[in-house]
Design a protein around this motif. Structure first.
Motif, mmCIF file in Angstrom:
data_model
loop_
_atom_site.group_PDB
_atom_site.id
_atom_site.type_symbol
_atom_site.label_atom_id
_atom_site.label_comp_id
_atom_site.label_asym_id
_atom_site.label_seq_id
_atom_site.Cartn_x
_atom_site.Cartn_y
_atom_site.Cartn_z
ATOM 1 N N VAL A 148 0.819 -1.220 0.000
ATOM 2 C CA VAL A 148 0.000 0.000 0.000
ATOM 3 C C VAL A 148 0.850 1.267 0.000
ATOM 4 O O VAL A 148 0.322 2.367 -0.181
ATOM 5 C CB VAL A 148 -0.962 0.023 1.214
ATOM 6 C CG1 VAL A 148 -1.833 -1.206 1.240
ATOM 7 C CG2 VAL A 148 -0.200 0.177 2.522
ATOM 8 N N ASP A 320 -13.395 8.961 3.752
ATOM 9 C CA ASP A 320 -12.499 7.894 4.199
ATOM 10 C C ASP A 320 -11.276 7.845 3.299
ATOM 11 O O ASP A 320 -11.390 7.614 2.095
ATOM 12 C CB ASP A 320 -13.220 6.543 4.175
ATOM 13 C CG ASP A 320 -12.376 5.434 4.771
ATOM 14 O OD1 ASP A 320 -11.595 4.812 4.014
ATOM 15 O OD2 ASP A 320 -12.483 5.179 5.977
ATOM 16 N N SER A 322 -7.842 6.126 1.976
ATOM 17 C CA SER A 322 -7.351 4.767 1.814
ATOM 18 C C SER A 322 -5.935 4.670 2.374
ATOM 19 O O SER A 322 -5.005 5.281 1.837
ATOM 20 C CB SER A 322 -7.364 4.385 0.323
ATOM 21 O OG SER A 322 -6.904 3.083 0.141
ATOM 22 N N LYS A 323 -5.796 3.937 3.504
ATOM 23 C CA LYS A 323 -4.480 3.734 4.147
ATOM 24 C C LYS A 323 -3.773 5.074 4.376
ATOM 25 O O LYS A 323 -2.628 5.285 3.958
ATOM 26 C CB LYS A 323 -3.604 2.819 3.294
ATOM 27 C CG LYS A 323 -4.246 1.489 2.922
ATOM 28 C CD LYS A 323 -4.476 0.614 4.132
ATOM 29 C CE LYS A 323 -5.080 -0.720 3.747
ATOM 30 N NZ LYS A 323 -5.376 -1.566 4.924
ATOM 31 N N ASN A 444 -10.887 6.429 -0.277
ATOM 32 C CA ASN A 444 -11.558 5.151 -0.530
ATOM 33 C C ASN A 444 -13.030 5.471 -0.793
ATOM 34 O O ASN A 444 -13.842 5.539 0.131
ATOM 35 C CB ASN A 444 -11.406 4.225 0.676
ATOM 36 C CG ASN A 444 -11.943 2.842 0.425
ATOM 37 O OD1 ASN A 444 -12.698 2.616 -0.526
ATOM 38 N ND2 ASN A 444 -11.571 1.902 1.272
ATOM 39 N N LYS A 447 -16.092 3.691 0.647
ATOM 40 C CA LYS A 447 -16.422 3.891 2.060
ATOM 41 C C LYS A 447 -16.837 5.325 2.369
ATOM 42 O O LYS A 447 -17.201 5.620 3.519
ATOM 43 C CB LYS A 447 -15.226 3.501 2.938
ATOM 44 C CG LYS A 447 -14.923 2.008 2.928
ATOM 45 C CD LYS A 447 -13.817 1.672 3.909
ATOM 46 C CE LYS A 447 -13.540 0.175 3.944
ATOM 47 N NZ LYS A 447 -12.471 -0.168 4.913
#
Length: 672
Positions: A148, A320, A322-323, A444, A447
């Motif tokens: 990631v 949200d 992502s990572k 993301n 989400k």
């Protein structure tokens, strides 16, 4: 423990210190036997009980041979069982007494009684193959965690004035400064890859503080970071979903404990600069002094409930990343540190600390290979959170709607009654999408959800890039379930269920039911579940109030010799308030913090002081806001006003929070 640093690099000085300490540790600290077939003994099993168990076994043989009667054998068994029960009770009393400072030991005790043990996997590879071996699973998780990361830039930005003296740092790091940080170490935490345990450092505080101060000073002067401080053992934390999917585990870094102390020194320098220049915006509530999840929720939803109460349609977009922590671009972060005018020496140290980091995943003692880290700030480090706040600080530039953050947890809200209102929200989402592209931190979008509030809401569909955002009727916001009705019933159900589950676990696993055991366990493990951010989500309906109160009723009924007393009698005997009265107490403490304490800067946005100051009032009366709907009537900033205005002047004018709590408790004790 002296260290000769003349002619030595930071790495050489560190290796000498580490080697000396580990050798002494190996020579003086006995290690438990690993080849014991019976496994680890329970803490209550002492030599006396072992002898009683042996006598019981011999009595059984004698009874079978007819050498003693059955009653004699039963008497031996009863005595042995009684001693075991007493020993278990003593051990549980010891665990309960230290529960506030060390919950880890108690949970280990609980896990030892469970039939099913917590474990990772088995994991499924991308090809669909099942992996069960510890080493293979460690490699698979490490491969996923590394995948990631964003690609490393060609080179870190050049640092202007890299040799400049650090802001807020004396000529050298003092021994007393290091001792202060060592004294605050949690001795129950795990060590990092260097295997230096915090308990060792804490117990040898006088011996190790000076050599560590020398190493820290050398690291600061040169900007060199020992390799051990840039390594991390990764602990996998299961989040939710299928346990076979590596993507459902979160990596948490266990790094060098001495390295963390150096991070603390650097963090103090950075935070002092950020606070002095008011760099971090007011809408960031994560890991910022005097702010919390509760202040985040109250500040945001005070405005949201006010708009809904006025008849406006409101849309809240939960964003949200992502990572997020793993995809922070190092070169962009370093540029932002320079943009906010941190001194060159601090930026140089942070740059070198981030560069060429490595990690490995450890599962049940099996260690994966080391892999390079090309982006991100370590989750579990001291410095990572402060750096992340700096990285995301400019997210809200140019945003017209309400935007509020708790680290990477971000939500955007605004009026959505008219078309032009919804256009504003869409434009803000476009700006956020642009920010994510520039800063190489992706959303993301699966989400990212929209919560539509208000009776006349048009349920508009918003987009981020080319993707439509999904609708939601309820979202978990910083651990609190917020639904489209805003009546908090779903949250009350979830909280009561979890609290009852923990209470049931205590009831099943704990032998002793004395107040000395049950009360500390309830106070430390169960009641916090019922009171987390409760000033925001306090129950609106009597059925929900009673649902929460039943948990405390059950807990107090578990205590030996109190089973037949009334609930009110049990509370009086134990010196407890009802949960409803505790929520009122928490409301008052929150208002005091806003009006006179550490949250005073937000007070004018939440409360209005009454214009008249009557002689008979407490001198700090609040003005009652208007409302139409229960969701506004039950919100903290409205419902607490009448109770606050009734407080005596002596309570309201308390010079400190501790004195206020003491006087408030006396006042509440007299209430029916």
């Amino acid at each position: 423990m002296g260290i000769k640093t003349e002619g030595k690099t930071t790495e050489e000085s560190w290796q000498y210190f580490k080697g000396t300490l580990l050798r002494a540790q190996k020579q003086t600290i006995p290690l438990g036997r690993k080849d014991r077939k019976c496994g680890k003994r329970p803490p209550w099993l002492n030599h006396e009980i072992l002898q009683d168990l042996k006598n019981k076994k011999e009595s059984y043989k004698k009874w079978k041979l007819g050498q003693i009667t059955k009653d004699e054998y039963r008497q031996t068994t009863r005595e042995c069982r009684g001693k075991i029960r007493k020993a278990k009770a003593q051990n549980e009393l010891k665990l309960a007494a230290g529960i506030k400072g060390n919950k880890k030991t108690f949970y280990q005790y609980i896990r030892s009684k469970r039939k099913t043990k917590d474990r990772v996997g088995p994991l499924l590879s991308e090809e669909g193959e099942t992996v069960t071996g510890n080493l293979e699973m460690a490699e698979m998780l490490n491969d996923f965690f590394v995948s990631v990361f964003t690609e490393k830039s060609e080179g870190m930005p050049n640092i202007v004035n890299a040799n400049g003296k650090g802001e807020g740092l004396e000529d050298k790091i003092k021994k007393e400064q290091v001792k202060n940080h060592l004294d605050k170490l949690d001795a129950c935490k795990s060590p990092g890859p260097d295997e230096i345990h915090p308990r060792i450092l804490k117990e040898l505080i006088e011996e190790v503080s000076e050599p560590l101060a020398i190493i820290f000073g050398k690291s600061w002067e040169t900007g060199d970071i020992p390799e051990d401080w840039k390594r991390a053992n990764i602990v996998h934390i299961y989040k939710k979903g299928n346990k076979n999917n590596p993507g459902n585990y979160r990596p948490v870094s266990l790094t060098s404990v001495p390295g963390k102390i150096m991070e603390q020194v650097i963090k103090e320098i950075i935070c002092k600069h950020l606070e002095g220049g008011k760099v971090i915006g007011n809408n960031q509530h994560g890991f910022v002094k005097n702010k919390s999840c509760q202040t985040n929720l109250i500040a945001f939803f005070d405005r949201i409930t006010s708009l809904v109460d006025k008849g406006e349609a409101v849309d809240v977009v939960y964003l949200d990343f992502s990572k997020a922590f793993d995809t922070v671009s190092h070169d962009i972060l370093i540029n932002k540190l320079g943009k906010y005018n941190l001194d060159g020496a601090t930026i140089r140290w942070v740059r070198n600390w981030l560069d060429n980091r490595t990690q490995r995943v450890v599962i049940n003692g099996s260690q994966s290979c080391w892999k390079g880290i090309t982006s991100g700030v370590p989750q579990g480090s001291v410095l990572g959170l402060a750096l992340f706040n700096i990285f995301i600080n400019d997210l809200d530039i140019g945003i017209e709607s309400m935007l509020i953050k708790f680290a990477d947890d971000t939500k955007l809200g605004g009026i959505a009654t008219a078309l032009e209102d919804r256009v504003i929200i869409q434009n803000d989402l476009d700006k956020l999408e642009k920010w994510s592209e520039v800063n190489r931190m992706k959303f993301n979008k699966d989400k990212c959800k929209v919560l539509h509030l208000g009776r006349n809401n048009q349920f508009h569909t918003y987009r981020m890039g080319g993707d439509c955002l999904g609708r939601s009727t309820a979202e978990r916001d910083l651990g609190v379930i917020v639904d489209h009705k805003l009546n908090m019933s779903q949250q009350c159900d979830a909280v009561a269920k979890k609290a009852n589950m923990i209470l049931g676990c205590i009831n099943r696993c704990v032998v002793s039911k004395t107040r000395e055991v049950i009360l500390p366990l309830y106070s430390a493990l169960v009641r916090p579940q019922l009171e987390y951010c409760v000033q925001f989500w306090a129950p609106h309906f009597k059925k929900d109030v009673e649902k929460l109160e039943r948990v405390q009723r059950r807990a107090t009924r578990m205590i030996k010799d109190l089973e037949n007393m009334t609930y009110e009698g049990r509370l009086k005997e134990l010196g407890l308030f009802s949960l409803e009265k505790r929520r009122l107490r928490g409301d008052m403490i929150a208002v005091f913090r806003y009006l006179k304490g550490c949250h005073k800067e937000e007070e004018e946005n939440l409360f209005i002081l009454a214009s008249e100051d009557r002689t008979r009032s407490n001198g700090l009366k609040l003005q009652q806001g208007r409302f139409r709907l229960d969701i506004r009537k039950k919100f903290l900033t409205v419902t607490v006003v009448k109770h606050w205005d009734k407080l005596p002047r002596v309570v309201v004018e308390s010079p400190s929070l501790e004195i206020f709590k003491s006087r408030l408790d006396k006042c509440l004790s007299g209430m029916v």
